[in-house]
Design a protein around this motif. Sequence first.
Motif, PDB file in Angstrom:
ATOM      1  N   LEU A  55      13.182  -7.111  -0.405  1.00  0.00           N
ATOM      2  CA  LEU A  55      12.396  -5.917  -0.695  1.00  0.00           C
ATOM      3  C   LEU A  55      12.035  -5.866  -2.175  1.00  0.00           C
ATOM      4  CD1 LEU A  55      11.192  -3.145   0.021  1.00  0.00           C
ATOM      5  CD2 LEU A  55      13.461  -2.165  -0.391  1.00  0.00           C
ATOM      6  N   LEU A  56      12.999  -6.159  -3.050  1.00  0.00           N
ATOM      7  CA  LEU A  56      12.725  -6.128  -4.481  1.00  0.00           C
ATOM      8  C   LEU A  56      11.669  -7.173  -4.850  1.00  0.00           C
ATOM      9  CD1 LEU A  56      13.297  -5.051  -7.292  1.00  0.00           C
ATOM     10  CD2 LEU A  56      15.218  -6.652  -7.459  1.00  0.00           C
ATOM     11  N   GLU A  57      11.741  -8.350  -4.257  1.00  0.00           N
ATOM     12  CA  GLU A  57      10.734  -9.372  -4.533  1.00  0.00           C
ATOM     13  C   GLU A  57       9.351  -8.873  -4.144  1.00  0.00           C
ATOM     14  OE1 GLU A  57      11.220 -13.874  -3.849  1.00  0.00           O
ATOM     15  OE2 GLU A  57      10.051 -13.190  -2.107  1.00  0.00           O
ATOM     16  N   LEU A  58       9.245  -8.217  -2.986  1.00  0.00           N
ATOM     17  CA  LEU A  58       7.965  -7.658  -2.555  1.00  0.00           C
ATOM     18  C   LEU A  58       7.451  -6.624  -3.552  1.00  0.00           C
ATOM     19  CD1 LEU A  58       5.712  -7.134  -0.450  1.00  0.00           C
ATOM     20  CD2 LEU A  58       7.284  -5.534   0.678  1.00  0.00           C
ATOM     21  N   LEU A  59       8.332  -5.739  -4.016  1.00  0.00           N
ATOM     22  CA  LEU A  59       7.912  -4.696  -4.957  1.00  0.00           C
ATOM     23  C   LEU A  59       7.531  -5.285  -6.308  1.00  0.00           C
ATOM     24  CD1 LEU A  59      10.540  -1.925  -4.104  1.00  0.00           C
ATOM     25  CD2 LEU A  59       8.126  -2.012  -3.451  1.00  0.00           C
ATOM     26  N   LEU A  60       8.209  -6.333  -6.745  1.00  0.00           N
ATOM     27  CA  LEU A  60       7.837  -6.992  -7.998  1.00  0.00           C
ATOM     28  C   LEU A  60       6.464  -7.660  -7.867  1.00  0.00           C
ATOM     29  CD1 LEU A  60      11.267  -8.574  -9.002  1.00  0.00           C
ATOM     30  CD2 LEU A  60      10.047  -6.761 -10.238  1.00  0.00           C
ATOM     31  N   MET A  61       6.196  -8.286  -6.724  1.00  0.00           N
ATOM     32  CA  MET A  61       4.873  -8.866  -6.500  1.00  0.00           C
ATOM     33  C   MET A  61       3.802  -7.782  -6.504  1.00  0.00           C
ATOM     34  SD  MET A  61       5.905 -11.525  -3.443  1.00  0.00           S
ATOM     35  CE  MET A  61       4.205 -12.009  -3.112  1.00  0.00           C
ATOM     36  N   ALA A  62       4.103  -6.656  -5.856  1.00  0.00           N
ATOM     37  CA  ALA A  62       3.141  -5.547  -5.826  1.00  0.00           C
ATOM     38  C   ALA A  62       2.889  -5.006  -7.227  1.00  0.00           C
ATOM     39  CB  ALA A  62       3.663  -4.436  -4.905  1.00  0.00           C
ATOM     40  N   ASP A  63       3.941  -4.884  -8.019  1.00  0.00           N
ATOM     41  CA  ASP A  63       3.782  -4.377  -9.380  1.00  0.00           C
ATOM     42  C   ASP A  63       2.917  -5.327 -10.212  1.00  0.00           C
ATOM     43  OD1 ASP A  63       4.801  -2.284 -11.377  1.00  0.00           O
ATOM     44  OD2 ASP A  63       5.260  -4.172 -12.409  1.00  0.00           O
ATOM     45  N   ALA A  64       3.135  -6.639 -10.033  1.00  0.00           N
ATOM     46  CA  ALA A  64       2.328  -7.616 -10.769  1.00  0.00           C
ATOM     47  C   ALA A  64       0.855  -7.502 -10.374  1.00  0.00           C
ATOM     48  CB  ALA A  64       2.848  -9.022 -10.502  1.00  0.00           C
ATOM     49  N   CYS A  65       0.586  -7.306  -9.089  1.00  0.00           N
ATOM     50  CA  CYS A  65      -0.803  -7.168  -8.622  1.00  0.00           C
ATOM     51  C   CYS A  65      -1.436  -5.880  -9.150  1.00  0.00           C
ATOM     52  CB  CYS A  65      -0.845  -7.186  -7.100  1.00  0.00           C
ATOM     53  SG  CYS A  65      -0.422  -8.768  -6.348  1.00  0.00           S
ATOM     54  N   TRP A  66      -0.671  -4.791  -9.101  1.00  0.00           N
ATOM     55  CA  TRP A  66      -1.190  -3.508  -9.561  1.00  0.00           C
ATOM     56  C   TRP A  66      -1.501  -3.560 -11.052  1.00  0.00           C
ATOM     57  CZ3 TRP A  66       1.582   0.416 -12.513  1.00  0.00           C
ATOM     58  CH2 TRP A  66       0.880   1.625 -12.611  1.00  0.00           C
ATOM     59  N   ARG A  67      -0.590  -4.140 -11.830  1.00  0.00           N
ATOM     60  CA  ARG A  67      -0.812  -4.245 -13.272  1.00  0.00           C
ATOM     61  C   ARG A  67      -1.900  -5.269 -13.591  1.00  0.00           C
ATOM     62  NH1 ARG A  67       3.053  -1.323 -15.788  1.00  0.00           N
ATOM     63  NH2 ARG A  67       4.862  -0.785 -14.492  1.00  0.00           N
ATOM     64  N   GLY A  68      -2.157  -6.194 -12.648  1.00  0.00           N
ATOM     65  CA  GLY A  68      -3.225  -7.162 -12.833  1.00  0.00           C
ATOM     66  C   GLY A  68      -4.593  -6.641 -12.442  1.00  0.00           C
ATOM     67  N   GLY A  69      -4.674  -5.378 -12.004  1.00  0.00           N
ATOM     68  CA  GLY A  69      -5.969  -4.768 -11.731  1.00  0.00           C
ATOM     69  C   GLY A  69      -6.460  -4.908 -10.307  1.00  0.00           C
ATOM     70  N   ALA A  70      -5.571  -5.209  -9.348  1.00  0.00           N
ATOM     71  CA  ALA A  70      -5.998  -5.309  -7.953  1.00  0.00           C
ATOM     72  C   ALA A  70      -6.599  -3.991  -7.487  1.00  0.00           C
ATOM     73  CB  ALA A  70      -4.808  -5.682  -7.064  1.00  0.00           C
ATOM     74  N   ALA A  71      -7.682  -4.091  -6.707  1.00  0.00           N
ATOM     75  CA  ALA A  71      -8.352  -2.883  -6.232  1.00  0.00           C
ATOM     76  C   ALA A  71      -7.526  -2.166  -5.172  1.00  0.00           C
ATOM     77  CB  ALA A  71      -9.730  -3.234  -5.679  1.00  0.00           C
ATOM     78  N   ARG A  72      -6.977  -2.924  -4.229  1.00  0.00           N
ATOM     79  CA  ARG A  72      -6.190  -2.345  -3.143  1.00  0.00           C
ATOM     80  C   ARG A  72      -5.052  -3.299  -2.792  1.00  0.00           C
ATOM     81  NH1 ARG A  72     -11.546  -1.600  -1.324  1.00  0.00           N
ATOM     82  NH2 ARG A  72     -12.198   0.594  -1.268  1.00  0.00           N
ATOM     83  N   LEU A  73      -3.934  -2.712  -2.385  1.00  0.00           N
ATOM     84  CA  LEU A  73      -2.769  -3.504  -1.995  1.00  0.00           C
ATOM     85  C   LEU A  73      -2.376  -3.173  -0.556  1.00  0.00           C
ATOM     86  CD1 LEU A  73      -0.393  -3.244  -5.107  1.00  0.00           C
ATOM     87  CD2 LEU A  73      -1.709  -5.227  -4.359  1.00  0.00           C
ATOM     88  N   MET A  74      -2.104  -4.212   0.214  1.00  0.00           N
ATOM     89  CA  MET A  74      -1.609  -4.055   1.581  1.00  0.00           C
ATOM     90  C   MET A  74      -0.333  -4.876   1.722  1.00  0.00           C
ATOM     91  SD  MET A  74      -3.324  -5.307   5.199  1.00  0.00           S
ATOM     92  CE  MET A  74      -4.866  -4.526   4.765  1.00  0.00           C
ATOM     93  N   ALA A  75       0.706  -4.289   2.308  1.00  0.00           N
ATOM     94  CA  ALA A  75       1.955  -5.008   2.560  1.00  0.00           C
ATOM     95  C   ALA A  75       2.066  -5.326   4.042  1.00  0.00           C
ATOM     96  CB  ALA A  75       3.154  -4.172   2.113  1.00  0.00           C
ATOM     97  N   VAL A  76       2.366  -6.577   4.349  1.00  0.00           N
ATOM     98  CA  VAL A  76       2.589  -7.005   5.732  1.00  0.00           C
ATOM     99  C   VAL A  76       4.068  -7.319   5.879  1.00  0.00           C
ATOM    100  CG1 VAL A  76       2.021  -8.710   7.501  1.00  0.00           C
ATOM    101  CG2 VAL A  76       0.246  -7.924   5.904  1.00  0.00           C
ATOM    102  N   LEU A  77       4.755  -6.539   6.703  1.00  0.00           N
ATOM    103  CA  LEU A  77       6.191  -6.709   6.932  1.00  0.00           C
ATOM    104  C   LEU A  77       6.407  -7.079   8.398  1.00  0.00           C
ATOM    105  CD1 LEU A  77       5.814  -3.908   4.926  1.00  0.00           C
ATOM    106  CD2 LEU A  77       8.220  -4.491   4.626  1.00  0.00           C
ATOM    107  N   PRO A  78       6.364  -8.363   8.735  1.00  0.00           N
ATOM    108  CA  PRO A  78       6.543  -8.768  10.135  1.00  0.00           C
ATOM    109  C   PRO A  78       7.860  -8.281  10.720  1.00  0.00           C
ATOM    110  CG  PRO A  78       5.764 -10.599   8.806  1.00  0.00           C
ATOM    111  CD  PRO A  78       6.133  -9.507   7.855  1.00  0.00           C
ATOM    112  N   TYR A  79       8.897  -8.237   9.875  1.00  0.00           N
ATOM    113  CA  TYR A  79      10.162  -7.624  10.271  1.00  0.00           C
ATOM    114  C   TYR A  79      10.522  -6.586   9.223  1.00  0.00           C
ATOM    115  CZ  TYR A  79      15.103  -6.754  10.941  1.00  0.00           C
ATOM    116  OH  TYR A  79      16.306  -6.115  11.119  1.00  0.00           O
ATOM    117  N   PHE A  80      10.871  -5.380   9.672  1.00  0.00           N
ATOM    118  CA  PHE A  80      11.187  -4.282   8.768  1.00  0.00           C
ATOM    119  C   PHE A  80      12.672  -3.969   8.850  1.00  0.00           C
ATOM    120  CE2 PHE A  80      11.614   0.212   7.638  1.00  0.00           C
ATOM    121  CZ  PHE A  80      10.907   0.250   6.442  1.00  0.00           C
ATOM    122  N   GLY A  81      13.407  -4.338   7.801  1.00  0.00           N
ATOM    123  CA  GLY A  81      14.835  -4.069   7.756  1.00  0.00           C
ATOM    124  C   GLY A  81      15.148  -2.589   7.637  1.00  0.00           C
TER     125      GLY A  81
END
Length: 304
Positions: free
Chosen positions: A66-92
């Motif tokens: 989960l932390l790895e996913l959030l760090l990737m999302a933070d990097a994308c958001w700070r990199g100026g991504a227009a929209r973010l979508m998370a795909v969680l095939p399995y949700f713990g």
Amino acid sequence: MDLTVFSGTANRPLGESLARALGRPLGRCNLERFPDGEQHVELLEDVRGRNVCLIQPTVPPVGENLLELLLMADACWRGGAARLMAVLPYFGYARQDRRTGSGEALGGKLMADLLERGHFERLVAVNLHTASLEGCFAMPLEHLNAGTLLAEAVRPYAGPGAVVVSPDLGAVKLAERYARQLGLPLAIVHKSRTSGSEVNVRGLVGEVRGLRPIIVDDLISTAGTIAATAEAVREAGCADDITVVATHTLLVGPAVERLAQVPIRRLISTDSVVPRQGLPFHHEVVGLAPLLADAICRVTSNRA
């Protein structure tokens, strides 16, 4: 479709399959761990102004993934991504959707709150353990059902003389859908849970004598439920040809040993979790990439 796909390390093969299904190269991202255990994420793609899809099942170790996913999302958001979508095939933590005592934490809701910090516009999940968990998310959730794909995969073993078996009352609705799609009768096992990994079978409703059982569930963790169900239908005189169907196969702890001790002929599951190798029975894996890609295309095309 202006889309970049990144995969975490929890299920890289599925990330690669999803990128191929979408007709795009998998985005380059450096994921490493410092000597002190901290994770470090660095995007090697320009995401400014782009739609970004991050795929990462929150399999064990759930917190790390989960932390790895959030760090990737933070990097994308700070990199100026227009929209973010998370795909969680399995949700713990989806099984922690309610409290049975005043001293318990509500893990499913907390996971949803943490994902909100990822600046995701939308989430995609597959067969949540409890569908009502969708109400915990602040952003829209695309809740996909892999049951149709799995039922078709089991059809070659579901001719005359087969019966769909629900391993507990909680899986009855799921088993009913399989039974309707396959045109088979239904049997239901009554169980009581004695711990997080131990269960006791209390009874069986329906006829299984001489029939080939198809045991269906959404999740196999330590396999206590599935093993107890297999023993129950065997004691009831079923044919020695048991098929187990599950969306998510974590197979943690004593799971493989337990399943090896009962006469399971085959296991059919999706690749939401990286498939285990060297299982003592046949394991047929149904790929989720086409299902996920279709949902992503529908969502992104509606935006346009």
